[in-house]
Design a protein around this motif. Structure first.
Motif, short mmCIF file in Angstrom:
data_model
loop_
_atom_site.label_atom_id
_atom_site.label_comp_id
_atom_site.label_asym_id
_atom_site.label_seq_id
_atom_site.Cartn_x
_atom_site.Cartn_y
_atom_site.Cartn_z
N LEU A 76 28.10 -5.55 -41.82
CA LEU A 76 26.30 -5.95 -42.20
C LEU A 76 25.49 -4.55 -41.88
CD1 LEU A 76 24.07 -9.19 -41.40
CD2 LEU A 76 23.52 -6.73 -40.44
N VAL A 77 25.29 -4.37 -43.08
CA VAL A 77 23.90 -3.10 -42.80
C VAL A 77 22.54 -3.62 -43.27
CG1 VAL A 77 26.19 -1.41 -43.25
CG2 VAL A 77 25.27 -2.28 -45.09
N SER A 78 21.46 -2.63 -42.63
CA SER A 78 20.28 -2.80 -43.35
C SER A 78 19.28 -2.22 -42.98
CB SER A 78 20.12 -4.41 -42.22
OG SER A 78 19.41 -3.83 -41.02
N GLY A 79 18.05 -1.74 -43.44
CA GLY A 79 17.61 -0.76 -43.35
C GLY A 79 16.41 -1.67 -43.71
N SER A 80 15.37 -1.49 -42.35
CA SER A 80 13.94 -1.79 -42.67
C SER A 80 12.82 -1.56 -41.99
CB SER A 80 14.18 -3.11 -41.54
OG SER A 80 14.41 -3.15 -40.00
N TYR A 81 11.81 -1.67 -41.90
CA TYR A 81 10.25 -0.56 -42.00
C TYR A 81 9.01 -2.14 -41.61
CZ TYR A 81 5.88 1.17 -43.13
OH TYR A 81 4.97 2.19 -42.97
N HIS A 82 8.52 -1.06 -40.82
CA HIS A 82 7.88 -1.63 -40.44
C HIS A 82 6.10 -1.68 -39.78
CE1 HIS A 82 5.26 -5.26 -38.38
NE2 HIS A 82 4.78 -4.85 -37.37
N GLY A 83 5.00 -1.21 -40.49
CA GLY A 83 4.18 -0.92 -40.54
C GLY A 83 2.70 -1.68 -39.92
N GLU A 84 2.22 -0.88 -39.04
CA GLU A 84 0.73 -1.25 -38.57
C GLU A 84 -0.16 -0.93 -38.82
OE1 GLU A 84 0.32 -4.53 -35.59
OE2 GLU A 84 2.44 -4.78 -35.59
N GLY A 85 -1.76 -1.17 -39.52
CA GLY A 85 -2.57 -0.09 -39.27
C GLY A 85 -3.70 -0.86 -38.39
N SER A 86 -3.98 -0.02 -37.40
CA SER A 86 -5.32 -0.44 -35.78
C SER A 86 -6.75 -0.46 -36.72
CB SER A 86 -5.01 0.65 -35.36
OG SER A 86 -6.30 1.34 -35.41
N ALA A 87 -7.08 -1.21 -36.30
CA ALA A 87 -8.55 -2.00 -36.29
C ALA A 87 -9.42 -0.40 -36.44
CB ALA A 87 -9.12 -2.88 -35.32
N PHE A 88 -8.81 0.17 -35.56
CA PHE A 88 -10.11 1.83 -35.78
C PHE A 88 -9.30 2.61 -37.02
CE2 PHE A 88 -7.70 0.92 -31.07
CZ PHE A 88 -9.06 0.36 -30.85
N GLY A 89 -8.82 1.55 -38.13
CA GLY A 89 -9.24 1.94 -39.30
C GLY A 89 -8.86 3.57 -38.97
N ARG A 90 -8.95 4.86 -40.31
CA ARG A 90 -9.00 6.03 -40.85
C ARG A 90 -7.81 6.27 -40.21
NH1 ARG A 90 -14.63 9.32 -38.50
NH2 ARG A 90 -15.78 7.77 -38.54
N GLY A 91 -6.91 5.63 -41.21
CA GLY A 91 -5.64 5.79 -41.19
C GLY A 91 -4.60 5.82 -40.03
N THR A 92 -5.68 5.25 -38.54
CA THR A 92 -4.81 4.82 -37.26
C THR A 92 -3.92 3.72 -37.46
OG1 THR A 92 -5.82 3.62 -36.72
CG2 THR A 92 -6.48 6.27 -35.78
N GLY A 93 -2.39 4.04 -37.00
CA GLY A 93 -1.80 2.50 -37.36
C GLY A 93 -0.31 3.40 -36.24
N GLN A 94 0.74 2.63 -36.24
CA GLN A 94 2.05 2.53 -36.10
C GLN A 94 3.25 2.03 -36.46
OE1 GLN A 94 4.84 0.87 -33.81
NE2 GLN A 94 4.91 2.62 -32.89
N ASP A 95 3.93 2.31 -37.63
CA ASP A 95 5.35 1.93 -38.15
C ASP A 95 6.71 2.68 -37.09
OD1 ASP A 95 5.89 5.07 -38.27
OD2 ASP A 95 5.24 4.92 -40.37
N TRP A 96 7.31 1.56 -37.53
CA TRP A 96 9.19 1.94 -37.64
C TRP A 96 10.13 1.84 -38.47
CZ3 TRP A 96 10.93 3.28 -32.84
CH2 TRP A 96 10.25 3.60 -31.62
N LYS A 97 10.65 2.66 -38.87
CA LYS A 97 11.68 2.34 -39.79
C LYS A 97 12.94 2.94 -38.51
CE LYS A 97 9.08 5.55 -40.66
NZ LYS A 97 8.63 6.78 -41.39
N SER A 98 14.43 1.26 -39.51
CA SER A 98 15.14 1.63 -38.67
C SER A 98 16.95 1.21 -39.31
CB SER A 98 15.14 0.56 -37.43
OG SER A 98 15.22 -0.52 -37.99
N LEU A 99 17.89 1.83 -38.75
CA LEU A 99 18.85 1.73 -39.69
C LEU A 99 19.83 0.68 -39.03
CD1 LEU A 99 19.67 4.96 -41.83
CD2 LEU A 99 18.82 2.46 -42.99
N TYR A 100 20.33 -0.30 -39.40
CA TYR A 100 21.27 -1.30 -38.48
C TYR A 100 22.60 -1.62 -39.06
CZ TYR A 100 22.91 -5.17 -35.53
OH TYR A 100 23.90 -6.03 -35.89
#
Lengths: 1080, 461
Positions: A421-445
């Motif tokens: 099994l191989v997978s690639g995923s992306y998860h991104g979340e913007g914050s309530a503070f706006g202006r491009g703030t946020g966090q993301d994760w990219k991963s390969l498994y």
């Protein structure tokens, strides 16, 4: 060999097929064509081996109104072929000579629904176990008759009773069990089912995890596991969560359970990834490495509680264990899965703040209350600023919607020997503070499994690499919502930032965004497991793993974001943290069976090493932002570097004995060594004993048709804790860091004592549980009562000054008891072909108390801890409300001396939960699937109004220096004698009676308030597209879904969310996403 | 089956034996990088010597700790020479002599004293097991550690009376020790200083960039402190000879200019402490000098002290200054802010004091001429005429008065002198309203009494 296996037997669902008749006429028809016609007209599945018909002649057929038997007899005439008609299928076989002996061999193979051979499945005839399957899934038994009814059972699969006849190689396919009692659950070093489980292991399945749009594993567990409390610290993306399993055991040490991913303890455990000096909006606990594991890569999460489940983890199991199992591939054709979703998040459970008119009424009222006139001296800003201006700062600061983006691609497949099994995923979340703030994760498994053709050797290799990026303000901006609503514009007419208006300064929120925090996070996880079956029953296994978690954080406080009037300088911080964890583990497993007895023995050795390193640079004194960006021109640079190593080894064993799967006994033991303890104290022994009796299998219970399952189990054992920090046993020196040194040189000073007493902290735990299944396990109830006690905990005790250092780790003489009840009730409310409704209700009733503490009054814990009360007990004055005549906060003067003094302080309750849990509802109607999860907690929490009263007092103070807006609750203040208000009279004078009383307010029991809530935690609706649409496009499965998290919360808790409780941090976000899932 | 159980049990047993013996090495880890173990510290001369830098940095790191301004400020407040400008619940009781055992500042002084004693004890115990340390380094480490221990005990015994006498770094042996008698503490001080005299060299240890500094104690520093100890104990002959050893040493001479006494280049200094912070000069400069001439100083000199100056005393013009609001403050140290030239150091032992020690000792040894000569050397530097006192009865008050002026607001000399000379009740009952003699000793902090049940409180508290 006289029995040539030539046919395949398959019978799936026992669906009755109505008797029909066949009409068929033709010349030179091929057998496959005839079989197709039979299938079409009579509805039977024809199971045959095509090879047997390769050389068969074409035939002429002329049949009218023939039934199945007639048809087959006719077409097989003259051929060495026979048939066997089952409910819906027809088995065709080559005729072989009959066996003369009365004991005839019966042989077959047991496979899973996807064709995987199942090794170790048990075959019983007349309730007597007669065989288990070999590694190939094959079995061979001797039976007395040609047709024999056998029961095939295997862990995690529904048992099947089938009638087999000799002379065939039967392939028995088992379905994954749908009943809760027979799900596979992962336990320490192995798997089992709730049916046979002896300890408390709660499972959260991948389906429940992946239907939540959050990025954090921890966030998906809240309310889903009895005995596990999850605390979200704030709603900022990527932030850590706190765990508490079965209560607070320890006075001083952390509460994090041991977290194991695929057999490998995750580096840094649940510790904070971020330690940067400037801080970040993620708060004190920072980010957690757990968030780097993509939710869709998780097969299941098991939470282990109590000694019998955790004792085999010995020293580290005292706070419970969380086992995370990652997905593996399935054999079969190449399968592609795509999943894409997107959505938005908003901060919810925020408070309404005062508008300018209300704010001014309070501000001016407070000043007039103290007999002062409202003028440009007492309230200068009301005259200097536009006093009618109104801005909703809550909206400006935390009112932004964050976008949520998820994408995943997964490829799996393989043959019976090798799956991947191989997978690639992306998860991104913007914050309530706006202006491009946020966090993301990219991963390969990736996960690869290979078994040797004989299936004696197996190797599993998995690897996960995740990397993430965080962009946030350097502090949680939420607190800025309390800026006064008439604050002037943050930019002047020319568009430049301004810091004061008509001479009155204010906090410039716009400028806060100049302070940037950026973090790059990585998690690399590699794991190899090899196993070898030496001979039937004995296997040797090895586990090897490596995990590296790292963070690189930068933050900048440039000049542009600071008031030039304060002659600011720029700062720059850099922090790098890395944790490396290595594991080598070997164990042997032996399974022995005879008659109804089954003995499983496990013994192994474990070695583990963890290194963590930290470095930081702080540069100060930049006079230009250009130089700040390049890192040149700092007037001072401070660097710090540290590296810590930790090693750990253990020998462990477990004996598991069961008699007729009815009487079960497990004994486990472990001997652990940890580098955290000094010579002679490094090793500790831990043990657990548990027993269970499945009484429903007794003959006297079998009569009771309503009781389908009944088990009582009990266990007692010890677990340990070595989470005391590294190198605490040794006498160590730390380096001095005075700016000038002495004669220009730095030195070392003693930091700790040599402490040869430092040894394992041992926790005792016991539990008794009852598991019941009613009405063919349509209702499954599990009730657990547990009691854990800890004494002689290692805590840091202060020493008299004459000893030379403030303290030393020593034994805590008190005994802490955690006890409670945990219930879980699963009901299959409706199960039919088209509609299915399953509910699970979870309830935990915890209690925590300090049972005894000799000489407490003379210890450093006097006035802080109380015998018979919770460790979290709050000590303070007793608040009796606002006096209707004076309008002041009133407190109980217990010692009646007319003043409030320390003698009036009393234990005043605690913020422990009274009970908590969740209700999961799962509905399935044709192509629709709906999951609703409600979480509830009942208990007290820290009152945010009191915290605000202290931090951001109601408007009123004289002068321009302390200006705050507040929640609408401030409107309920005392105004005239006779008023019954929740807040005392407003005051502008720091020396007024009201200001004096205000000092006692936060040190009174009013800090506790009802924090109970019921939350619609998650909702997921999925629709499976009709197959005929899907197949046209070449897909095998396609689904559309809508998911929501934190959708609604019912609570009386004021100002902010009852979980985070702190009005200065961002409350949890409401998230709604839509997406589609397709499989090729 | 039983055969298998036996086999498995044997495995488990073997595994246990394996982990408990052979694999112990697998658990060995280096200490965290920011920590060094005792073994590493005492593995080489260079490493071991860094314990001394550490000890002095620890002494100088916390401002207002006992040896970094604490004794000067709180001794000064407790005596009749200093007053604080701003009300402060922790400082006022020193000035009003109403110290409570709960006073946190008092606890801080007591704590920091024992922290330093522990550091010194750790050096001594670390050397015990060290085999790679050269004899010279061993002498230096032992000498300076013992000197420091003696210095701290000297102040402890004078502030609190007999205190627990800790000479080990083992907390199990020290934590519950009861108080020793003052005599026993003095016994230890004398023994330590005698050892330090033997072990330390005549020159000053310094680094290249600080080559003229007298910031590490040498043999003379030990002798000077010993002179003071004999003097406090009334061992006049020994005090006289120890003082003479310093006075006769050509390394030391009185600075002719009063403005040079507290400089880092002072030839009068026997031992000084180097400030270690980037943003300040000496702790005296930082605390006594007002930020500007219009701001009041944190501490000002009492009228009693100011009125004690004889007319024409240059020490009043050189060592005392007045701000615009008329508050006089100590101006012995003239710099508050760090300067890279490191002009002023915190002077602990200086020749001026040694002259006055010998003068007083000589009175008791009936060497009145010698006594008057020593006294007048100090007076003459201050621009004063020779004292009219010539015999035992009037020389003693004259020397005490000279000590009050010469050693004003310096290392609590006045507070200790008042107690040593037995004048405390007579003097302070006049100057301090509500004075009671119990206040001559500070109370043992409450926290100490709770943590160590063997401790007793000073009488009256």
């Amino acid at each position: 060999m006289s029995f040539k296996a030539v046919a395949i037997f398959l019978s799936l669902l026992p669906v009755m097929v109505s008797a029909q008749h066949l009409n068929l006429r033709g010349r030179g028809l091929s057998f496959p064509h005839v079989f197709d016609e039979i299938k079409k007209q009579l509805g039977y599945d024809i199971i045959y081996t095509p090879r047997n018909f390769e050389d068969a002649p074409d035939i002429d057929v002329d049949l009218k109104n023939a039934d199945i038997r007639e048809t087959l007899t006719t077409v097989f005439a003259g051929l060495q072929l026979g048939y066997h008609v089952d409910n819906r299928s027809v088995l065709i076989y080559r005729k072989v000579p009959a066996e003369a002996s009365i004991y005839v061999p019966l042989q077959g193979q047991v496979v899973s629904a996807d064709g995987q051979p199942l090794a170790g499945a048990s075959i019983t005839v007349d309730s007597i176990p007669v065989a288990t399957t070999a590694a190939t899934g094959s079995f061979r038994i001797r039976v007395k008759s040609r047709m024999t009814t056998v029961t095939v059972s295997y862990l995690g699969y529904s048992s099947r009773t089938v009638t087999l006849s000799n002379g065939f190689l039967h392939v028995v396919s088992l379905q994954s069990s749908s009943y809760t009692l027979d799900n596979v659950v992962v336990q320490a070093y192995g798997k089992t089912t709730p049916r046979l489980l002896m300890g408390s292991v709660s499972q959260v399945k991948s389906a429940d995890i992946s239907t939540q749009p959050v990025g954090a594993i921890s966030g998906t567990l809240a309310g889903r596991v009895p005995g596990l409390q999850v605390k979200q610290y704030n709603g900022v993306p990527g932030s850590a969560y706190g765990f508490l399993i079965r209560g607070l055991h320890s006075v001083a040490q952390g509460t994090d359970p041991l977290i194991i991913v695929d057999g490998m303890p995750i580096a840094g455990n649940n510790g904070s990834l971020s330690t940067i000096g400037s801080g970040s909006a993620q708060g004190l606990m920072g980010a957690a490495s757990l968030n780097s594991i993509p939710l869709a890569s998780i097969a299941s999460i098991e939470v282990l509680k109590g000694a019998s489940a955790t004792a085999i983890y010995g020293s580290r199991g005292a706070k419970g264990v969380i086992l995370i199992t990652l997905k593996q591939g399935l054999a079969g054709r190449l399968k592609w899965c795509f999943d894409v979703s997107g959505g938005v998040s908003h901060a919810v459970k925020t408070s309404s703040l005062l508008n300018t008119i209300q704010y001014r009424a309070l501000r001016e009222g407070a000043i007039r209350n103290d007999g002062i006139s409202v003028d440009s001296t007492s309230a200068p800003e009301l005259f200097a600023w536009d006093s009618t201006r109104y801005t909703d700062y809550k909206k400006m600061v935390m009112g932004h919607s964050g976008s949520i983006k998820d994408a995943r691609v997964e490829l799996s497949g393989g043959d019976t020997n090798t799956v991947f099994l191989v997978s690639g995923s992306y998860h991104g979340e913007g914050s309530a503070f706006g202006r491009g703030t946020g966090q993301d994760w990219k991963s390969l498994y990736g996960h690869l499994t290979h078994q040797s053709p004989g299936r004696r050797f197996r190797v599993d290799l998995s690897g996960l690499y995740s990397w993430g990026n965080t962009e946030l303000p350097i502090s949680d901006l939420t607190v800025l919502q309390f800026s006064t609503p008439n604050t002037p514009s943050f930019r002047n007419a020319a568009g430049q930032l301004q810091w004061a208006y008509n001479g009155i300064a204010f906090t410039n929120i716009d400028a806060q965004y100049a302070n940037q925090y950026q973090a790059s996070l990585t998690n690399q996880f590699d794991h190899l497991q090899v196993s070898y079956e030496v001979f039937q029953g004995l296997s040797l296994k090895g586990n090897f793993g490596y995990n590296r978690v790292s963070s690189d954080e930068n933050s900048r406080v440039p000049l542009v974001g600071q008031d030039p009037a304060t002659l600011p300088v720029g700062h720059r911080y850099y922090t790098g943290n890395a944790w490396h964890s290595e594991l080598a583990e070997g164990f042997a497993e032996y399974i022995w069976k005879k008659g109804g007895s089954r003995l499983e023995a496990l013994a192994g050795l474990n070695w583990q090493q963890q290194r963590s390193s930290h470095s930081d640079i702080f540069q100060n004194g930049f006079t230009s932002d250009l130089q700040l960006g390049m890192g040149v021109g700092a007037t001072s640079t401070t660097t710090d570097e540290n590296a810590i190593a930790y090693r750990y080894e253990a020998a462990f064993g477990r004996l598991n004995y069961s008699l007729r799967d009815r009487y079960l006994l497990t004994v486990s033991g472990r001997r652990d060594g940890s580098s955290r303890f000094g010579p002679g104290k490094q090793f500790g022994n831990f043990w657990a004993v548990s027993g269970a009796w499945i009484f429903s299998d007794e003959s006297f219970f079998r009569q009771a048709g309503w009781l389908s399952f009944g088990k009582v189990r009990a266990s007692i054992g010890t677990t340990g804790n070595d989470q005391i920090g590294d190198n605490q046993f040794a006498q160590v020196y730390s380096n001095t860091s005075s700016t000038r040194g002495y004669q220009g040189q730095q030195g070392v000073i003693p930091q700790t004592f040599a402490n040869d007493q430092l040894a394992w902290e041992v926790n005792y735990s016991s539990e008794i549980a009852l598991d019941l299944g009613f009405l063919k396990n349509k209702i499954v109830l599990s009730a657990v009562a547990y009691r854990d006690w800890t004494n002689n905990q290692l805590v840091y005790s202060s020493l008299p000054a004459q000893a030379g250092l403030p303290g030393v780790f020593s034994n805590f003489p008190g005994e802490v008891v955690n006890q409670g009840l945990e219930f879980s009730l699963t009901t299959h409310n409706w199960v039919s072909q088209h509609f299915r409704w399953v509910s699970t209700l979870l309830l935990t009733v915890p209690s925590n108390k300090l049972r005894r503490f000799p000489n407490l009054a003379n210890s450093i814990y006097a006035g802080r801890l109380y015998e018979g009360r919770s460790l979290s007990e709050i000590t303070g004055y007793h608040y009796t409300g606002v006096d209707p005549s004076t309008g002041l906060f009133n407190f109980q003067d217990y010692n009646k001396n007319g003043v409030l003094d320390p003698g009036d302080r009393r234990p005043g309750g605690n913020p422990d939960l009274h009970y908590y849990g969740g209700l999961d509802q799962s509905f399935q109607y044709r192509r629709w699937q709906l999951n609703i999860f409600l979480e509830y907690r009942v208990g007290k929490g820290m009152n945010p109004l009191v915290m605000l009263y202290q931090l951001k007092p109601p408007p009123g103070m004289l002068g321009p220096s302390m200006l705050n807006n507040g929640p609408f609750e401030w409107l309920d203040h005392w105004q005239k004698p006779g008023d019954k208000a929740s807040l005392q009279r407003l005051t502008a004078d720091p020396s007024s009676a009201a200001s004096q009383q205000a000092n006692f307010y936060p040190s009174s029991d009013v800090v506790l308030t009802d924090a109970s809530f019921l939350r619609l935690k998650s909702l997921a609706l999925r629709w499976r597209l009709p197959e005929k649409w899907v197949s046209k496009t070449g897909l095998s499965n396609a689904q559309l879904y809508v998911q929501g998290q934190n959708l609604w919360t019912w609570t009386k808790f004021p100002v902010t969310d009852p979980e985070t409780q702190d009005p200065t941090v961002l409350p949890p976000m409401r998230m709604v996403t839509m997406g589609c899932h397709i499989t090729l | 089956m039983s055969r298998w159980i036996v086999t498995i049990c044997r495995w488990i047993f073997l595994a246990c034996v394996f982990t408990s013996t052979g694999c112990r090495k697998l658990l060995d880890v280096p200490p965290p990088q920011d920590q060094v173990s005792t073994g590493t510290v005492f593995a080489s001369d260079t490493n071991a010597l860094s314990t001394l830098s550490g000890m002095y940095i620890q002494m100088m790191d916390n401002t207002r700790s006992l040896l970094n301004g604490g004794i000067t400020i709180y001794g000064g407040l407790s005596a009749d020479e200093l007053a604080n400008t701003y009300p402060n619940i922790f400082e006022d009781p020193f000035r009003t002599n109403t110290l409570s055992p709960d006073n946190l500042q008092n606890a801080f002084q007591y704590n920091m004293a024992y922290t330093l004693i522990h550091t010194a004890n750790t050096i001594l115990s670390g050397l015990d097991g060290a085999t790679h340390i050269s004899a010279a380094t061993r002498a230096e480490l032992t000498g300076e550690a013992k000197f420091t221990r003696a210095l701290v005990y000297f102040y402890l015994v004078n502030l609190y009376g007999g205190v627990p006498l800790v000479t080990t770094s083992d907390y199990a042996a020290s934590a519950l020790l009861p108080r020793s008698s003052a005599a026993a503490v003095y016994g230890q001080i004398k023994a330590d200083l005698a050892d330090a005299q033997q072990l330390l060299t005549d020159g000053y240890v310094s680094t290249a960039a600080y080559s003229h500094d007298r910031t590490r104690p040498n043999r003379s520093a030990a002798t000077a402190l010993l002179a003071r100890v004999y003097f406090y104990l009334g061992s006049w002959a020994q005090a006289d000879s120890a003082a003479s050893a310093i006075i006769d040493n050509p390394l030391y001479r009185l600075e002719p200019s009063l403005d040079s006494v507290f400089l880092s280049s002072s030839r009068e200094a026997i031992w000084q402490l180097q400030p270690v912070h980037a943003n300040m000069a000496t702790v005296e400069g930082l605390n006594f000098l007002p930020v500007s001439l219009v701001t009041p100083p944190l501490y000002y000199l009492t009228n009693y002290l100011l009125s004690s100056y004889e007319p024409g005393d240059q020490r009043k013009s050189s060592w005392v200054r007045k701000n615009l609001s008329g508050k006089s403050y100590s101006y012995k140290y003239k710099r508050a802010v760090y300067d890279s030239a490191r002009i002023e150091y915190n002077t602990v032992l200086r020749l001026g004091e040694i002259y006055l020690i010998r003068a007083e000792a000589r009175v008791f040894l009936a060497n009145y001429t010698g006594a008057a000569s020593d006294l007048n050397i100090i007076r003459s530097r201050a621009g004063l005429p020779a004292s009219p006192a010539t015999d035992g009865s009037d020389l003693l008050p004259a020397i005490w008065h000279e000590r009050q002026i010469e050693l004003a607001v310096e290392w609590g000399q006045r507070w200790l002198d008042l107690k040593r000379s037995g004048q405390i009740d007579a003097v302070l009952s006049v100057n301090k309203p509500g004075w009671t003699s119990k206040s001559a000793l500070f109370p043992i902090p409450t926290g100490e009494l709770t943590k160590n049940p063997n401790l007793t409180q000073n009488s009256g508290y």
